[in-house]
Design an enzyme around this catalytic site. Structure first.
Site, PDB file in Angstrom:
ATOM      1  N   TYR A 116       0.826  -1.209   0.000  1.00  0.00           N
ATOM      2  CA  TYR A 116       0.000   0.000   0.000  1.00  0.00           C
ATOM      3  C   TYR A 116       0.864   1.264   0.000  1.00  0.00           C
ATOM      4  CZ  TYR A 116      -3.154   3.693   1.443  1.00  0.00           C
ATOM      5  OH  TYR A 116      -3.866   4.869   1.491  1.00  0.00           O
ATOM      6  N   HIS A 143      -4.335  16.018  -2.959  1.00  0.00           N
ATOM      7  CA  HIS A 143      -4.726  16.152  -1.559  1.00  0.00           C
ATOM      8  C   HIS A 143      -4.529  17.571  -1.021  1.00  0.00           C
ATOM      9  CE1 HIS A 143      -4.952  11.890  -1.849  1.00  0.00           C
ATOM     10  NE2 HIS A 143      -4.975  11.651  -0.542  1.00  0.00           N
ATOM     11  N   ASN A 201       0.712  11.538   5.438  1.00  0.00           N
ATOM     12  CA  ASN A 201       0.157  10.769   6.542  1.00  0.00           C
ATOM     13  C   ASN A 201       0.762  11.245   7.855  1.00  0.00           C
ATOM     14  OD1 ASN A 201      -1.876   8.837   6.517  1.00  0.00           O
ATOM     15  ND2 ASN A 201      -0.648   7.415   5.304  1.00  0.00           N
ATOM     16  N   TYR A 236     -18.306  30.186  46.396  1.00  0.00           N
ATOM     17  CA  TYR A 236     -17.504  29.125  45.784  1.00  0.00           C
ATOM     18  C   TYR A 236     -16.387  29.667  44.903  1.00  0.00           C
ATOM     19  CZ  TYR A 236     -20.957  25.506  47.052  1.00  0.00           C
ATOM     20  OH  TYR A 236     -21.771  24.637  47.712  1.00  0.00           O
ATOM     21  N   ARG A 291     -13.749  30.274  47.494  1.00  0.00           N
ATOM     22  CA  ARG A 291     -13.453  29.172  48.400  1.00  0.00           C
ATOM     23  C   ARG A 291     -13.022  27.911  47.649  1.00  0.00           C
ATOM     24  NH1 ARG A 291     -18.000  26.239  51.283  1.00  0.00           N
ATOM     25  NH2 ARG A 291     -19.172  28.063  50.635  1.00  0.00           N
ATOM     26  N   PHE A 298      -2.021   6.923  12.021  1.00  0.00           N
ATOM     27  CA  PHE A 298      -2.429   8.249  11.567  1.00  0.00           C
ATOM     28  C   PHE A 298      -3.706   8.728  12.248  1.00  0.00           C
ATOM     29  CE2 PHE A 298      -3.886   4.969   8.572  1.00  0.00           C
ATOM     30  CZ  PHE A 298      -5.248   5.012   8.856  1.00  0.00           C
ATOM     31  N   GLU A 308     -12.433   4.957   4.999  1.00  0.00           N
ATOM     32  CA  GLU A 308     -12.006   5.640   6.217  1.00  0.00           C
ATOM     33  C   GLU A 308     -13.273   6.044   6.968  1.00  0.00           C
ATOM     34  OE1 GLU A 308      -9.573   8.615   4.417  1.00  0.00           O
ATOM     35  OE2 GLU A 308      -8.143   7.129   3.663  1.00  0.00           O
TER      36      GLU A 308
END
Length: 517
Positions: free
Chosen positions: A55, A85, A197, A282, A285, A331, A416
């Site tokens: 791959y 990409h 990646n 609060y 405190r 990844f 994915e």
């Protein structure tokens, strides 16, 4: 040029990542890393010669992983993945974040598990050293399969495509490389995928926010102590015996810091006896419990991000000693997404507690001070609207603090099918910190104003130094005036780290870094 930080890939402390974020130059290519890089590149070359499908080396990507690529097309394959990409949108990421992303990618590649050539890593290192910062759009990553689009814009710059910022100007990538004597890269087998990646974009943003959150937390402890004195609050809730019984480290350290900040206060001494109030609200405190919990959460996020920053999040991974490439899922940025969500929750609560202290100070019933901290209420509105501004900012942060990690949307034709959303989970943090910084700045002014009413009594030595620093920038608010410049000045004091620096040795740290950004 200052000497570059010599980083050990896989063993870089958070302080060095912070130094890079603040502009330090880096050197990562040690003899050991050069040897590992060469061994992994040789392993990839051997895989190419064998011709078996692996791959990302001789196949398509994502859903197209079953498509075999001919040896003659392997260089084109890697160039194509970068170009296709590089599909980010939105404003460019800030240059310090991009440089940190580059250093993170460099440290990952230098561990010799990605199969890239030495020349590829040397180019990335040279770009960092010579001030070349790729223009990387902020939007387009879902945090798996890595931060593909942002890292593709980084890789595109390395092959001479897109834009690079140099000397404050955006120019064509090829032109920018040439201007410093560098040539665009021709990608070898797997190199485009190795550059794309990874979680470095998400991790860079999350680390940047962590460093900023550290200063925010430490500044809020100081303003919280100052507000306690302004309201003539008690330091009894900070007694170490209380916190030892609960055992939370952050709570114990926070109480210690608040107690030390208030030590020696004349204001506190003036109401040690005869005070009709039994307990404080609060927001005063419970500071050790709330801020201590935030400290513990931020430290957990710091631990996660330190591990991530030193890891390898490529796919497939090359193991040259065995001559194999293994496909996995490093990844997937789920750890970063969780860390970003934790940081978001802490930021939200730090600001929320501070806003409650501001609201208390402007309320004469709760604080015992003049209404809205003005000597002439009615004629003057004093701090009425700064409290409203703080409330608005806290509300914005509440909306932004919803966890990003619980969201997912399938991508790549369902190949994915679960993603982390770490990128925008991390990107949202800096605007949240800016909101919280403004809230702490408003508290700084309100608390200083509140203490003014107790004159001639003084606060502690450290808190008087804080007040003096404030008054060097912003005078007391005796009559209404244009308040925006005051708020800007107070925010600048907090953001710069000046306020936290006054109590530097007293305040706990999160990452071991003490910085104002």
């Amino acid at each position: 040029m200052t000497k570059a930080l010599e980083l050990v890939p896989g063993d870089v402390p958070l302080a060095q990542w912070c130094a890079i974020y603040e502009g330090a130059h880096v050197s990562l290519l040690t003899p050991a890393s050069r040897h590992r890089l060469q061994a992994a590149a040789d392993a990839v070359a051997a895989i190419v010669r064998k011709g078996e499908p692996v791959y990302g080396i001789n196949t398509g990507f994502g859903k197209l992983a079953s498509v075999r690529i001919a040896p003659a097309d392997l260089e084109a394959l890697q160039r194509n993945i970068v170009l296709s990409h590089a599909a980010g949108v939105g404003d460019p990421a800030p240059a310090p974040v991009v440089r940190l992303m580059m250093a993170l990618k460099l440290a990952s590649l230098a561990q010799g598990a990605s199969g890239v050539r030495l020349a590829t890593v040397e180019l990335l290192e040279a770009m960092l050293a010579r001030g070349l910062t790729p223009v990387v759009p902020q939007q387009g990553s879902v945090g798996a399969s890595g931060d593909l689009a942002p890292l593709a814009h980084l890789a595109a710059a390395m092959i001479g495509v897109g834009q690079i910022a140099i000397d404050g100007k955006n120019v064509g990538a090829a032109e920018a490389l040439a201007s410093v004597g560098l040539a665009p890269l021709t990608l070898g087998a797997k190199e485009g995928l190795a550059l794309l990646n990874g979680t470095q974009f998400s991790t860079a943003y999350a680390l940047a926010a962590l460093f900023e959150a550290e200063n925010l937390f430490r500044s809020a402890l100081v303003t919280g102590a100052l507000s306690t004195d302004a309201a003539r609050g008690s330091d009894a809730p900070f007694d170490p015996r209380i916190h030892a019984l609960r055992r939370h480290r952050g709570q114990i350290e926070t109480a210690d810091a608040l107690r030390a900040l208030l030590a020696g206060s004349e204001i506190r001494a003036s109401h040690l006896t005869g005070d009709e109030r039994v307990q404080d609200p609060y927001c005063l405190r419970c500071q050790p419990q709330v801020m201590g919990a935030a400290l513990d959460v931020l430290r957990q996020a710091a631990s996660t991000l330190a591990t991530e920053a030193n890891g390898v999040s490529d796919n497939p991974l090359i193991f040259p000693e065995d001559g194999v490439a293994l496909s996995g899922g490093n990844f997937h940025a789920e750890p970063v997404a969780f860390a970003a969500d934790m940081i978001a929750l802490a930021i939200c609560e730090i600001g929320s507690l501070a806003e409650r202290r501001i609201a208390m100070l402007v309320d004469p019933v709760l604080s015992g001070l003049p209404a809205f901290l003005t000597p002439k209420p009615g004629l003057n509105s004093g701090f009425m609207i700064p409290q409203v501004t703080a409330a608005a900012l806290v509300s914005e942060n509440k909306q932004r603090a919803s966890p990003a990690s619980i969201d997912s949307i399938p991508t790549s034709a369902n190949q994915e099918d679960h993603v982390s959303m770490a990128a925008h989970g991390a990107r949202r943090l800096s605007p949240m910190i800016e909101n919280a910084v403004s809230v702490i700045g408003i508290e700084l002014l309100a608390a200083a104003q509140g203490c003014d009413f107790h004159a001639p009594l003084k606060s502690s030595r450290i808190l008087e130094q804080v007040r003096a620093r404030v008054r060097a920038e912003v005078p007391p608010l005796n009559d209404d005036r244009h308040l925006h410049p005051d708020l800007v000045a107070a925010g600048r004091l907090v953001r710069s780290g000046d306020i936290a620096a006054i109590a530097d040795d007293i305040l706990p740290t999160i990452s071991g870094v003490r910085t104002g950004l």
